[in-house]
Design an enzyme around this catalytic site. Structure first.
Site, PDB file in Angstrom:
ATOM      1  N   SER A 144       0.852  -1.198   0.000  1.00 52.99           N
ATOM      2  CA  SER A 144       0.000   0.000   0.000  1.00 52.99           C
ATOM      3  C   SER A 144       0.884   1.244   0.000  1.00 52.99           C
ATOM      4  CB  SER A 144      -0.860  -0.019   1.268  1.00 52.99           C
ATOM      5  OG  SER A 144      -1.460   1.236   1.503  1.00 52.99           O
ATOM      6  N   TYR A 157      -3.825  -0.775   9.912  1.00 53.07           N
ATOM      7  CA  TYR A 157      -3.589  -0.925   8.466  1.00 53.07           C
ATOM      8  C   TYR A 157      -2.169  -0.494   8.117  1.00 53.07           C
ATOM      9  CZ  TYR A 157      -4.575  -0.770   3.439  1.00 53.07           C
ATOM     10  OH  TYR A 157      -4.548  -0.984   2.071  1.00 53.07           O
TER      11      TYR A 157
HETATM   12  P1  NAP Z   1     -11.895  -4.941  -1.445  1.00 52.97           P
HETATM   13  O1  NAP Z   1     -12.662  -4.688  -2.682  1.00 52.97           O
HETATM   14  O2  NAP Z   1     -12.475  -4.640  -0.112  1.00 52.97           O
HETATM   15  O3  NAP Z   1     -11.350  -6.434  -1.472  1.00 52.97           O
HETATM   16  C1  NAP Z   1     -10.739  -7.034  -0.368  1.00 52.97           C
HETATM   17  C2  NAP Z   1     -10.723  -8.526  -0.606  1.00 52.97           C
HETATM   18  O4  NAP Z   1     -10.185  -9.188   0.550  1.00 52.97           O
HETATM   19  C3  NAP Z   1     -12.139  -9.062  -0.795  1.00 52.97           C
HETATM   20  O5  NAP Z   1     -12.112 -10.114  -1.723  1.00 52.97           O
HETATM   21  C4  NAP Z   1     -12.460  -9.570   0.587  1.00 52.97           C
HETATM   22  O6  NAP Z   1     -13.478 -10.544   0.624  1.00 52.97           O
HETATM   23  C5  NAP Z   1     -11.121 -10.174   0.951  1.00 52.97           C
HETATM   24  N1  NAP Z   1     -11.071 -10.457   2.379  1.00 52.97           N
HETATM   25  C6  NAP Z   1     -11.064  -9.574   3.398  1.00 52.97           C
HETATM   26  N2  NAP Z   1     -11.079 -10.230   4.564  1.00 52.97           N
HETATM   27  C7  NAP Z   1     -11.118 -11.550   4.271  1.00 52.97           C
HETATM   28  C8  NAP Z   1     -11.169 -12.733   5.052  1.00 52.97           C
HETATM   29  N3  NAP Z   1     -11.198 -12.714   6.396  1.00 52.97           N
HETATM   30  N4  NAP Z   1     -11.186 -13.931   4.419  1.00 52.97           N
HETATM   31  C9  NAP Z   1     -11.166 -13.986   3.072  1.00 52.97           C
HETATM   32  N5  NAP Z   1     -11.130 -12.903   2.279  1.00 52.97           N
HETATM   33  C10 NAP Z   1     -11.103 -11.697   2.885  1.00 52.97           C
HETATM   34  O7  NAP Z   1     -10.569  -4.069  -1.473  1.00 52.97           O
HETATM   35  P2  NAP Z   1      -9.390  -3.949  -2.535  1.00 52.97           P
HETATM   36  O8  NAP Z   1      -9.122  -2.511  -2.669  1.00 52.97           O
HETATM   37  O9  NAP Z   1      -9.628  -4.778  -3.748  1.00 52.97           O
HETATM   38  O10 NAP Z   1      -8.223  -4.564  -1.656  1.00 52.97           O
HETATM   39  C11 NAP Z   1      -7.383  -5.613  -2.084  1.00 52.97           C
HETATM   40  C12 NAP Z   1      -6.023  -5.447  -1.455  1.00 52.97           C
HETATM   41  O11 NAP Z   1      -5.423  -4.251  -1.949  1.00 52.97           O
HETATM   42  C13 NAP Z   1      -6.062  -5.288   0.071  1.00 52.97           C
HETATM   43  O12 NAP Z   1      -4.959  -5.952   0.650  1.00 52.97           O
HETATM   44  C14 NAP Z   1      -5.940  -3.780   0.255  1.00 52.97           C
HETATM   45  O13 NAP Z   1      -5.409  -3.445   1.494  1.00 52.97           O
HETATM   46  C15 NAP Z   1      -4.992  -3.464  -0.877  1.00 52.97           C
HETATM   47  N6  NAP Z   1      -4.966  -2.052  -1.288  1.00 52.97           N
HETATM   48  C16 NAP Z   1      -6.052  -1.450  -1.842  1.00 52.97           C
HETATM   49  C17 NAP Z   1      -5.954  -0.119  -2.240  1.00 52.97           C
HETATM   50  C18 NAP Z   1      -7.093   0.601  -2.905  1.00 52.97           C
HETATM   51  O14 NAP Z   1      -6.938   1.813  -3.175  1.00 52.97           O
HETATM   52  N7  NAP Z   1      -8.193  -0.005  -3.192  1.00 52.97           N
HETATM   53  C19 NAP Z   1      -4.772   0.579  -2.066  1.00 52.97           C
HETATM   54  C20 NAP Z   1      -3.691  -0.057  -1.480  1.00 52.97           C
HETATM   55  C21 NAP Z   1      -3.793  -1.385  -1.108  1.00 52.97           C
HETATM   56  P3  NAP Z   1     -15.024 -10.065   0.820  1.00 52.97           P
HETATM   57  O15 NAP Z   1     -15.457  -9.456  -0.485  1.00 52.97           O
HETATM   58  O16 NAP Z   1     -15.703 -11.333   1.161  1.00 52.97           O
HETATM   59  O17 NAP Z   1     -15.029  -9.056   1.938  1.00 52.97           O
END
Ligand code: NAP
Length: 252
Positions: A144, A157
């Protein structure tokens, strides 16, 4: 000349593959030729459909990653259903927002458990499997901007994502000799469920957009190229790095 980004014949596991960045990455890996094990706790039909469309196989592995209980089963299922594991993408992650002064033990533990504890033990299990199989492999962690910066109101986080960058380095140091490349991708601000609250907050949204040189939120598909690169033989000499994909955010 052989395409160095071709993933034909490779098997990838992507955690959190039902939505957002995990879906974008899973689809990109499939489009590059990989079969994909989709680790998810929610329905994953959309991702399965995209992978079918790309002409590749997928296998849905139901798992809640808030504990390390499913780690061994994930590895066994992926090996049995898809024939091995060449690539692991540790994408699943959560965020909890509150002032540090009021932050609860629950919001600390829940984030650390998914974002770093399970990430480590799944990586360890997959690395053991890769070492046994003797063919090396690629592990890609999702870091991140808060691997580099402090942020605000997201202490667990920031701690977890800073740890992801450090862990990526130590695992690269220890496992490079086995032909395993461990690297990370640091997404900037992408439009997903994880950032819905930020996008909806008019003030924060304007502040964020005002700082991103490209002037817009990233789309999940825009992370795919970095994942394909790090998963491919084009990255065979890339170890322990964290690659920002951030519309220029860190350059400001
Ligand atoms: P998201 O749409 O909220 O997706 C998060 C994913 O993680 C979902 O598939 C969620 O499943 C899964 N997850 C969370 N807790 C879980 C658990 N206990 N068991 C199994 N699966 C779980 O967010 P995203 O933005 O795509 O995030 C993906 C990654 O990128 C994360 O590590 C996040 O920190 C990182 N990230 C995102 C951004 C951004 O700007 N979006 C920036 C930097 C880093 P559910 O759908 O079932 O909740």
């Amino acid at each position: 000349m052989k395409n160095p980004f071709d993933l034909t014949g490779k098997v990838a596991i992507v955690t959190g593959a039902n939505t957002g960045l995990g879906q974008g990455i899973a689809v990109a890996l499939a489009e590059a030729g990989a079969d994909v094990g989709l680790v998810t706790r929610s329905p994953c039909d959309e991702t399965v459909g995209y992978i079918e469309k790309a002409g590749r196989r997928s296998h849905v592995i139901k798992a809640d990653l808030s504990t390390i209980e499913p780690v061994e089963r994930i590895i066994k299922e992926a090996r049995e259903s898809l024939g091995g594991i060449d690539i692991l993408v540790n994408n699943a992650g959560i965020i909890k927002r509150n002032d540090s002064i009021d932050f609860t033990v629950e919001d600390w533990d829940s984030v650390m458990n998914v974002n770093i504890r399970t990430l480590f033990f799944l990586s360890q299990g997959v690395a053991r499997s890769m070492i046994d199989a003797g063919g090396g492999g690629k592990i890609i962690n999702i870091a991140s901007m808060l691997s580099y910066q402090g942020g605000i109101r997201v202490p667990s986080y920031t701690a977890s994502k800073s740890a992801v960058m450090g862990l990526t380095r130590i695992l690269a140091n220890e496992w490079a000799k086995h032909g395993i490349n461990v690297n990370a991708i640091a997404p900037g601000y992408f439009a997903t469920n994880n950032t819905t609250a930020l996008q909806a907050d008019e003030k924060r949204n304007a502040e964020i957009l005002g700082r991103i040189p490209v002037g817009r939120w990233g789309q999940p598909a825009e992370l795919g190229g970095a994942a394909v690169f790090l998963a491919s033989s084009a990255a065979n000499y890339v170890h322990g790095t964290t690659l920002p994909v951030d519309g220029g955010w860190l350059s400001r």
